[in-house]
Scaffold this motif. Structure first.
Motif, PDB file in Angstrom:
ATOM      1  N   ILE A  26       0.692  15.418  21.672  1.00 37.61           N
ATOM      2  CA  ILE A  26       0.588  14.672  22.912  1.00 37.61           C
ATOM      3  C   ILE A  26       1.845  14.818  23.758  1.00 37.61           C
ATOM      4  O   ILE A  26       1.822  14.545  24.928  1.00 37.61           O
ATOM      5  CB  ILE A  26       0.256  13.188  22.662  1.00 37.61           C
ATOM      6  CG1 ILE A  26       1.291  12.572  21.740  1.00 37.61           C
ATOM      7  CG2 ILE A  26      -1.135  13.025  22.124  1.00 37.61           C
ATOM      8  CD1 ILE A  26       1.105  11.080  21.601  1.00 37.61           C
ATOM      9  N   TYR A  27       2.970  15.281  23.207  1.00 35.10           N
ATOM     10  CA  TYR A  27       4.177  15.463  24.006  1.00 35.10           C
ATOM     11  C   TYR A  27       4.414  16.926  24.344  1.00 35.10           C
ATOM     12  O   TYR A  27       4.470  17.305  25.490  1.00 35.10           O
ATOM     13  CB  TYR A  27       5.403  14.898  23.287  1.00 35.10           C
ATOM     14  CG  TYR A  27       5.454  13.410  23.321  1.00 35.10           C
ATOM     15  CD1 TYR A  27       5.300  12.731  24.521  1.00 35.10           C
ATOM     16  CD2 TYR A  27       5.637  12.679  22.162  1.00 35.10           C
ATOM     17  CE1 TYR A  27       5.331  11.354  24.558  1.00 35.10           C
ATOM     18  CE2 TYR A  27       5.680  11.303  22.202  1.00 35.10           C
ATOM     19  CZ  TYR A  27       5.527  10.637  23.389  1.00 35.10           C
ATOM     20  OH  TYR A  27       5.562   9.295  23.424  1.00 35.10           O
ATOM     21  N   ALA A  28       4.605  17.728  23.329  1.00 35.67           N
ATOM     22  CA  ALA A  28       4.850  19.144  23.600  1.00 35.67           C
ATOM     23  C   ALA A  28       3.590  19.689  24.250  1.00 35.67           C
ATOM     24  O   ALA A  28       2.497  19.334  23.844  1.00 35.67           O
ATOM     25  CB  ALA A  28       5.125  19.867  22.298  1.00 35.67           C
ATOM     26  N   GLU A  29       3.739  20.527  25.315  1.00 36.44           N
ATOM     27  CA  GLU A  29       2.544  20.962  26.047  1.00 36.44           C
ATOM     28  C   GLU A  29       1.584  21.691  25.114  1.00 36.44           C
ATOM     29  O   GLU A  29       0.410  21.484  25.141  1.00 36.44           O
ATOM     30  CB  GLU A  29       2.905  21.827  27.264  1.00 36.44           C
ATOM     31  CG  GLU A  29       3.965  22.823  26.953  1.00 36.44           C
ATOM     32  CD  GLU A  29       3.841  24.138  27.666  1.00 36.44           C
ATOM     33  OE1 GLU A  29       2.983  24.294  28.534  1.00 36.44           O
ATOM     34  OE2 GLU A  29       4.621  25.014  27.320  1.00 36.44           O
ATOM     35  N   GLU A  30       2.094  22.543  24.275  1.00 37.11           N
ATOM     36  CA  GLU A  30       1.256  23.237  23.305  1.00 37.11           C
ATOM     37  C   GLU A  30       2.191  23.956  22.352  1.00 37.11           C
ATOM     38  O   GLU A  30       3.121  24.611  22.769  1.00 37.11           O
ATOM     39  CB  GLU A  30       0.387  24.277  24.020  1.00 37.11           C
ATOM     40  CG  GLU A  30      -0.605  24.942  23.122  1.00 37.11           C
ATOM     41  CD  GLU A  30      -1.350  26.051  23.839  1.00 37.11           C
ATOM     42  OE1 GLU A  30      -0.751  27.112  24.031  1.00 37.11           O
ATOM     43  OE2 GLU A  30      -2.509  25.840  24.183  1.00 37.11           O
ATOM     44  N   LEU A  31       1.973  23.797  21.087  1.00 36.52           N
ATOM     45  CA  LEU A  31       2.844  24.466  20.121  1.00 36.52           C
ATOM     46  C   LEU A  31       2.007  25.407  19.295  1.00 36.52           C
ATOM     47  O   LEU A  31       0.977  25.029  18.780  1.00 36.52           O
ATOM     48  CB  LEU A  31       3.459  23.441  19.164  1.00 36.52           C
ATOM     49  CG  LEU A  31       4.597  22.600  19.680  1.00 36.52           C
ATOM     50  CD1 LEU A  31       5.071  21.678  18.581  1.00 36.52           C
ATOM     51  CD2 LEU A  31       5.727  23.491  20.128  1.00 36.52           C
ATOM     52  N   GLU A  32       2.494  26.613  19.179  1.00 38.62           N
ATOM     53  CA  GLU A  32       1.750  27.576  18.377  1.00 38.62           C
ATOM     54  C   GLU A  32       2.579  27.941  17.151  1.00 38.62           C
ATOM     55  O   GLU A  32       3.789  28.109  17.250  1.00 38.62           O
ATOM     56  CB  GLU A  32       1.525  28.864  19.177  1.00 38.62           C
ATOM     57  CG  GLU A  32       0.716  28.686  20.427  1.00 38.62           C
ATOM     58  CD  GLU A  32      -0.767  28.900  20.200  1.00 38.62           C
ATOM     59  OE1 GLU A  32      -1.174  29.155  19.055  1.00 38.62           O
ATOM     60  OE2 GLU A  32      -1.508  28.825  21.190  1.00 38.62           O
ATOM     61  N   VAL A  33       1.934  28.074  16.037  1.00 38.19           N
ATOM     62  CA  VAL A  33       2.562  28.673  14.860  1.00 38.19           C
ATOM     63  C   VAL A  33       1.737  29.902  14.546  1.00 38.19           C
ATOM     64  O   VAL A  33       0.517  29.809  14.413  1.00 38.19           O
ATOM     65  CB  VAL A  33       2.560  27.703  13.654  1.00 38.19           C
ATOM     66  CG1 VAL A  33       3.094  28.407  12.408  1.00 38.19           C
ATOM     67  CG2 VAL A  33       3.399  26.473  13.967  1.00 38.19           C
ATOM     68  N   MET A  34       2.388  31.054  14.517  1.00 42.64           N
ATOM     69  CA  MET A  34       1.643  32.304  14.305  1.00 42.64           C
ATOM     70  C   MET A  34       2.045  32.898  12.973  1.00 42.64           C
ATOM     71  O   MET A  34       3.234  33.098  12.724  1.00 42.64           O
ATOM     72  CB  MET A  34       1.965  33.288  15.426  1.00 42.64           C
ATOM     73  CG  MET A  34       1.440  32.843  16.767  1.00 42.64           C
ATOM     74  SD  MET A  34       2.073  33.948  18.043  1.00 42.64           S
ATOM     75  CE  MET A  34       3.186  32.867  18.882  1.00 42.64           C
ATOM     76  N   ASN A  35       1.075  33.172  12.156  1.00 41.33           N
ATOM     77  CA  ASN A  35       1.345  33.732  10.835  1.00 41.33           C
ATOM     78  C   ASN A  35       0.923  35.185  10.774  1.00 41.33           C
ATOM     79  O   ASN A  35      -0.245  35.500  10.991  1.00 41.33           O
ATOM     80  CB  ASN A  35       0.554  32.963   9.771  1.00 41.33           C
ATOM     81  CG  ASN A  35       1.137  31.583   9.566  1.00 41.33           C
ATOM     82  OD1 ASN A  35       2.320  31.446   9.268  1.00 41.33           O
ATOM     83  ND2 ASN A  35       0.326  30.561   9.756  1.00 41.33           N
ATOM     84  N   GLY A  36       1.876  36.048  10.482  1.00 43.98           N
ATOM     85  CA  GLY A  36       1.554  37.447  10.218  1.00 43.98           C
ATOM     86  C   GLY A  36       1.649  37.679   8.721  1.00 43.98           C
ATOM     87  O   GLY A  36       1.706  36.725   7.948  1.00 43.98           O
ATOM     88  N   GLU A  37       1.688  38.960   8.339  1.00 45.50           N
ATOM     89  CA  GLU A  37       1.771  39.251   6.903  1.00 45.50           C
ATOM     90  C   GLU A  37       3.126  38.900   6.324  1.00 45.50           C
ATOM     91  O   GLU A  37       3.231  38.294   5.274  1.00 45.50           O
ATOM     92  CB  GLU A  37       1.511  40.735   6.680  1.00 45.50           C
ATOM     93  CG  GLU A  37       0.160  40.972   6.049  1.00 45.50           C
ATOM     94  CD  GLU A  37      -0.133  42.435   5.940  1.00 45.50           C
ATOM     95  OE1 GLU A  37       0.714  43.169   5.399  1.00 45.50           O
ATOM     96  OE2 GLU A  37      -1.202  42.840   6.424  1.00 45.50           O
ATOM     97  N   SER A  38       4.195  39.271   7.027  1.00 44.67           N
ATOM     98  CA  SER A  38       5.525  38.944   6.495  1.00 44.67           C
ATOM     99  C   SER A  38       6.316  37.985   7.349  1.00 44.67           C
ATOM    100  O   SER A  38       7.352  37.513   6.899  1.00 44.67           O
ATOM    101  CB  SER A  38       6.366  40.208   6.278  1.00 44.67           C
ATOM    102  OG  SER A  38       5.766  41.352   6.737  1.00 44.67           O
ATOM    103  N   VAL A  39       5.895  37.726   8.574  1.00 45.13           N
ATOM    104  CA  VAL A  39       6.652  36.769   9.383  1.00 45.13           C
ATOM    105  C   VAL A  39       5.769  35.647   9.902  1.00 45.13           C
ATOM    106  O   VAL A  39       4.554  35.799  10.042  1.00 45.13           O
ATOM    107  CB  VAL A  39       7.359  37.434  10.603  1.00 45.13           C
ATOM    108  CG1 VAL A  39       8.311  38.517  10.181  1.00 45.13           C
ATOM    109  CG2 VAL A  39       6.374  37.944  11.622  1.00 45.13           C
ATOM    110  N   THR A  40       6.433  34.535  10.164  1.00 46.93           N
ATOM    111  CA  THR A  40       5.812  33.406  10.852  1.00 46.93           C
ATOM    112  C   THR A  40       6.644  33.130  12.090  1.00 46.93           C
ATOM    113  O   THR A  40       7.875  33.176  12.024  1.00 46.93           O
ATOM    114  CB  THR A  40       5.814  32.156   9.943  1.00 46.93           C
ATOM    115  OG1 THR A  40       4.946  32.412   8.838  1.00 46.93           O
ATOM    116  CG2 THR A  40       5.318  30.915  10.665  1.00 46.93           C
ATOM    117  N   LEU A  41       5.978  32.893  13.213  1.00 47.84           N
ATOM    118  CA  LEU A  41       6.689  32.478  14.423  1.00 47.84           C
ATOM    119  C   LEU A  41       6.390  31.008  14.629  1.00 47.84           C
ATOM    120  O   LEU A  41       5.229  30.612  14.651  1.00 47.84           O
ATOM    121  CB  LEU A  41       6.203  33.264  15.648  1.00 47.84           C
ATOM    122  CG  LEU A  41       6.286  34.780  15.614  1.00 47.84           C
ATOM    123  CD1 LEU A  41       5.995  35.359  16.993  1.00 47.84           C
ATOM    124  CD2 LEU A  41       7.642  35.243  15.147  1.00 47.84           C
TER     125      LEU A  41
END
Ligand SMILES: CC(C)(COP(=O)(O)OP(=O)(O)OC[C@H]1O[C@@H](n2cnc3c(N)ncnc32)[C@H](O)[C@@H]1OP(=O)(O)O)[C@@H](O)C(=O)NCCC(=O)NCCS
Length: 204
Positions: A26-41
């Motif tokens: 409800i505060y942050a406009e939109e948060l994404e967590v992206m999971n790849g094979e070896s990295v996460t953003l």
């Protein structure tokens, strides 16, 4: 640091089969967590400040970015970072990788300069020892999918110094094409360098 009271988590798959988890709060406009094979953003957190500060003080990283290492105190940098990480016109992601059985923050990626249905991408892998392991290539792949599929953008732009062959390789592997070049004076050493401009366009 984005303040999150409640968040929903849902997952979608990109064209290349990587997984994007979307968190709405409800505060942050939109948060994404992206999971790849070896990295996460993931979005940056207050506990990332010291590591990001260490990277910003690193002379070699500063040289690759054409700017001087930062000289301000940790507390001043903390204020700057927390303000920037809240700024909706810049999207900052910490790149995490699984190193030695644990998950570690290994770098930072930024999406900025949103205009003409596109944006600019910037990226660094903080520690020299962790470069060349494919982390930036995977991070750029996730970011491009996010820009096209979640943000609805049509182009992602990037630039790098002509002698940064590693970054050029990352762009080229991820479907960017060189669209021009220019001459810049680096704020790191006041010398003149050639900068190459890259662009990746969405296939409609
Ligand atoms: C540039 C940078 C982001 C790339 O990240 P990375 O995780 O090391 O990159 P990757 O491992 O995903 O890919 C590097 C590619 O360059 C290749 N490479 C490595 N050293 C190279 C060299 N000296 N010349 C040419 N290619 C090289 C690698 O083989 C790899 O290509 P491949 O997958 O086809 O084998 C990272 O090295 C970095 O942070 N450097 C310092 C800061 C910087 O330059 N930031 C970019 C500013 S525009």
């Amino acid at each position: 640091m984005p303040r999150i009271l409640t968040e929903r988590l849902y997952t979608c798959y990109t064209r290349l089969g990587t997984r994007i988890e979307r968190r709405d709060s409800i505060y942050a406009e939109e948060l994404e967590v992206m999971n790849g094979e070896s990295v996460t953003l993931r979005p940056p957190r207050e506990e990332d400040v010291e590591k990001v500060y260490e990277w910003d003080r690193d002379r070699e990283l500063a040289a690759w970015n054409g700017r001087p290492p930062i000289k301000i105190s940790l507390s001043a940098a903390r204020r700057d970072y927390l303000a920037r990480w809240e700024d909706p016109s810049v999207k900052t992601f910490i790149i995490e990788a699984r190193e030695g059985g644990a998950t570690e923050a290994v770098g930072l990626a930024t999406l900025y300069d949103f205009r003409h249905e596109g944006c600019e991408v910037g990226i660094k892998i903080g520690s020299k020892d962790l470069r060349g392991r494919g982390y930036a290539s995977e991070a750029v792949e996730l970011l491009v999918s996010y820009c096209f599929e979640s943000l609805g953008l049509k182009a992602v732009r990037g630039s790098t110094l002509a002698h940064n062959t590693r970054m050029q390789r990352v762009f080229e592997k991820r479907g960017f094409v060189e669209v021009g070049d220019g001459s810049i004076i680096s704020r790191f050493d006041n010398k003149r360098y050639t900068e190459l401009f890259y662009e990746c366009r969405r296939e409609d």
